[in-house]
Design a protein around this motif. Structure first.
Motif, short mmCIF file in Angstrom:
data_model
loop_
_atom_site.label_atom_id
_atom_site.label_comp_id
_atom_site.label_asym_id
_atom_site.label_seq_id
_atom_site.Cartn_x
_atom_site.Cartn_y
_atom_site.Cartn_z
N TYR A 196 0.73 -1.41 -0.10
CA TYR A 196 0.07 0.57 0.23
C TYR A 196 0.98 1.51 -0.33
N VAL A 197 1.64 1.18 0.06
CA VAL A 197 3.01 2.40 1.13
C VAL A 197 3.38 2.64 -0.51
N MET A 198 3.75 1.93 -0.61
CA MET A 198 4.43 2.26 -2.50
C MET A 198 3.38 2.36 -3.26
N SER A 199 1.87 2.16 -3.31
CA SER A 199 1.53 2.96 -4.57
C SER A 199 1.05 3.66 -4.20
N VAL A 200 1.06 4.48 -2.95
CA VAL A 200 0.78 5.78 -2.83
C VAL A 200 1.77 6.76 -2.71
N LEU A 201 3.17 6.31 -3.00
CA LEU A 201 4.38 7.40 -2.81
C LEU A 201 4.21 8.41 -2.94
N ASP A 202 3.67 8.23 -4.24
CA ASP A 202 4.16 9.69 -4.51
C ASP A 202 2.42 10.99 -4.42
N ARG A 203 1.70 10.10 -3.92
CA ARG A 203 1.77 11.47 -2.70
C ARG A 203 1.81 11.90 -1.45
N PHE A 204 2.58 11.41 -1.62
CA PHE A 204 3.78 11.23 0.65
C PHE A 204 3.71 13.29 0.57
N PHE A 206 1.88 15.88 -0.67
CA PHE A 206 1.11 16.47 -0.37
C PHE A 206 0.57 15.94 0.88
N THR A 207 0.19 15.06 1.10
CA THR A 207 0.14 14.82 2.53
C THR A 207 0.92 15.39 3.53
N MET A 208 2.28 15.52 3.54
CA MET A 208 3.07 15.85 4.84
C MET A 208 2.68 16.75 4.79
N LEU A 209 2.15 18.32 3.49
CA LEU A 209 1.96 19.25 3.60
C LEU A 209 0.73 19.97 4.24
N VAL A 210 -0.67 19.21 4.16
CA VAL A 210 -1.72 19.37 4.87
C VAL A 210 -1.27 18.53 5.82
N LEU A 211 -0.78 17.24 6.54
CA LEU A 211 -0.43 17.62 7.98
C LEU A 211 -0.01 18.58 9.14
N GLN A 212 1.62 19.01 7.78
CA GLN A 212 2.17 20.44 8.65
C GLN A 212 0.91 21.58 8.99
N GLU A 403 -13.08 16.97 -3.78
CA GLU A 403 -13.07 14.97 -3.94
C GLU A 403 -12.10 14.82 -5.06
N ALA A 404 -11.71 15.70 -5.69
CA ALA A 404 -10.45 14.89 -6.12
C ALA A 404 -9.14 15.43 -5.59
N LEU A 405 -9.66 16.47 -4.59
CA LEU A 405 -8.36 16.66 -3.72
C LEU A 405 -7.71 15.94 -2.09
N VAL A 406 -9.49 15.65 -1.96
CA VAL A 406 -9.56 14.86 -0.85
C VAL A 406 -9.23 12.84 -0.99
N ALA A 407 -9.27 12.71 -2.27
CA ALA A 407 -9.18 11.21 -2.86
C ALA A 407 -7.76 11.23 -2.94
N TYR A 408 -7.09 12.25 -3.23
CA TYR A 408 -5.58 12.68 -2.88
C TYR A 408 -5.28 12.19 -1.50
N ASP A 409 -5.41 12.42 -1.19
CA ASP A 409 -4.67 12.83 0.20
C ASP A 409 -4.76 12.42 0.87
N CYS A 410 -4.00 11.08 1.75
CA CYS A 410 -3.45 9.92 2.56
C CYS A 410 -2.85 10.07 3.78
N SER A 411 -3.54 11.09 4.03
CA SER A 411 -3.56 11.98 5.70
C SER A 411 -4.55 10.42 6.62
#
Length: 525
Positions: A196-204, A206-212, A403-411
């Motif tokens: 799973y981590v490998m499949s969403v690695l490219d989203r990290f 943006f996810t880190m930005l949102v978490l920060q 919704e496209a942004l929410v689906a891309y986020d892995c937070s």
């Protein structure tokens, strides 16, 4: 936002007027801040069901715990458990009548011939340790995540790297101890998590930005973290009763797997109770974050008086029925949706498999329309029923493209990993201690202790998750709210949204062209 609908099961709820909305905030964002509305109780049926559930299960837990507290089978419950078992003392197929069972006095704890494993207090200490470890992990996680400027990075790195490593090490140790079933289970878990981590690695990134940014929001609201600490204490109080009853069940030998069935039933009860408390924190934090963004900061002159107390009041009174209702289904549906999305994005050109996954995906998407975590923000702001709030939030995302942004986020997935890791550590500590004392009950104690740890850690993880969901709702309602709070973050969100919409458009054209290629060629069109 849509105005709240009239419910057939509603009651009047008081509210105090608040200062008018700050100047410069108009449109959809101004309505929630205009006044503290007079709210009505929503989803009252589910509130009654939850309270009855607490009474019934609380009484049952007390009964099972007291039944073996300092005296085995105090209430003679064993006669009901053995109705389907062989008669006491009768060998299989023996024609002789069974001798009378020994008197209850033989089972007293003072009798040295009675093993201590039959008593509640033997296992209660293991659950006490699990509660202590889980609470310590919960408080440590929130302190490390929300009190550090790089808390978002810490959360992501710990969840991604530590969970895979922990599962792999646990698998090796289980194989070394010749527990092959659990070794395979942990190995499969580690492999699935890694994939799973490998499949969403490219989203990290943006996810880190949102978490920060969510961590930065919590820096401005230290009081909401104290609320989370307080709710952990409330959960510990209920867990003391829950573990007391479960300890009595573990100490009670019930034939035909009866112990496992009882543990499953009481674990579902604990999960629902923990989800209700967690989502109550979610509603409180969402209300606070929304107010901060509406008014331009926690120190703004237009902020209403005592906003935290007002959010807490609404969460535990008029909105509590909606929280109880949503807590039953939201977590399971959200987890299923993440898994299907991960599989769907990696299928490739297998048309048959893609068709099956799309069918499941559309079913889950329909459920998400009525059960999603963004409903709690609408509940906090407008006091609507749960289904109405979930539908309004999802339609808002669909109509604005968010919704496209929410689906891309892995937070959400990252925070779930943190919760699972906390549960695994708690379950391991309690299970290992039990193994050295009562090895035959280690799996029972360890698995139920894992649930305790997940719930306790989840009560603090939800603070960060609530900040993330509130940011998305505010951006969908009025992007200027985010621009005023953090102009740089607003630009980053807008750029990411533009890229995701372009990606979806290109993918839709690619799918359409692929289907047209399979149509039979004709001489003219």
């Amino acid at each position: 936002m849509s105005s709240s609908s009239t419910s057939s099961s509603s009651c009047d709820g008081g509210g105090d007027p608040s200062p008018p909305a700050p100047a410069g905030v108009s449109g959809a964002g101004a309505a929630p801040a205009a006044a503290w509305p007079r709210r009505q109780c929503r989803d009252v049926f589910w509130l009654v069901v939850f309270l009855l559930h607490l009474l019934v299960f609380g009484a049952a837990l007390a009964l099972f715990g007291l039944n073996r507290f300092r005296q085995a089978d105090r209430f003679n419950i064993g006669r009901y458990a053995n109705l389907t078992a062989e008669p006491w003392g009768t060998p299989a197929g023996s024609p002789d009548p069974a001798p009378a069972p020994p008197p209850p006095s033989v089972y007293r704890s003072e009798d040295p011939s009675v093993p201590a494993s039959e008593l509640t207090e033997t296992y209660w200490k293991f659950y006490g340790a699990a509660g202590g470890v889980g609470a310590a992990l919960a408080w440590a996680w929130l302190a490390a995540a929300a009190w550090r400027k790089d808390g978002g990075k810490m959360v992501m790195r710990t969840a991604v790297h530590s969970l895979t490593a922990y599962l792999a090490v646990a698998s090796v140790l289980c194989f070394w101890g010749k527990h092959f079933f659990w070794g395979v289970a942990f190995a499969v878990g580690a492999a699935l998590h890694f994939l799973y981590v490998m499949s969403v690695l490219d989203r990290f990134p943006f996810t880190m930005l949102v978490l920060q940014k969510a961590v930065r929001m919590l820096w401005e609201l230290p009081d909401v973290m104290r609320i989370a600490y307080a709710f952990v204490l409330v959960m510990l109080w209920w867990m003391a009763l829950w573990s007391f009853g479960v300890s009595g069940i573990v100490a009670f030998d019930i034939p035909n797997g009866g112990q496992w069935w009882l543990l499953l039933i009481f674990s579902v009860s604990l999960f629902w109770t923990g989800a209700v408390l967690s989502n109550t924190v979610h509603v409180i934090v969402s209300g606070m974050v929304f107010l901060v963004l509406i008014h331009g900061g926690p120190a703004a002159a237009t902020m209403p008086p005592k906003p935290l107390l007002k959010s807490l009041q609404y969460a535990v009174t008029t909105s509590f029925g909606s929280i109880c209702y949503g807590s039953l289904f939201t977590a399971a549906i959200r987890t299923l949706r993440w898994e299907i999305r991960g599989i769907r994005s990696k299928i490739g050109s297998n048309e048959c498999l893609l068709c099956c996954i799309d069918f499941l995906f559309h079913i889950v998407e329909t459920l998400v329309r009525f059960f999603n975590k963004y409903a709690y923000v609408q509940i906090a702001v407008n006091g609507q029923s749960f289904n109405r709030s979930a539908r309004d939030a999802w339609e808002l995302f669909q109509s604005t493209g968010i919704e496209a942004l929410v689906a891309y986020d892995c937070s959400g997935a990252i925070l779930l990993m943190s919760t699972i890791l906390g549960g695994l550590i708690t379950g391991t500590c309690a299970g290992v201690w039990t193994y050295f004392k009562q090895s035959d009950k280690a799996i029972m104690v360890g698995s139920t202790s894992m649930l305790m740890g997940m719930i306790l850690v989840g009560l603090t993880v939800v603070v960060l998750e609530s900040a993330v969901t509130s940011i998305y709702i505010c951006y969908a309602e009025d992007p200027l709210l985010i621009q005023r709070w953090d102009p740089e973050f607003f630009e980053q969100l807008s750029e990411a949204l533009h890229e995701r919409l372009q990606y979806r458009s290109a993918r839709a054209r690619q799918v359409l062209n692929g289907r047209l290629d399979h149509l039979p060629h004709t001489s003219s069109i």
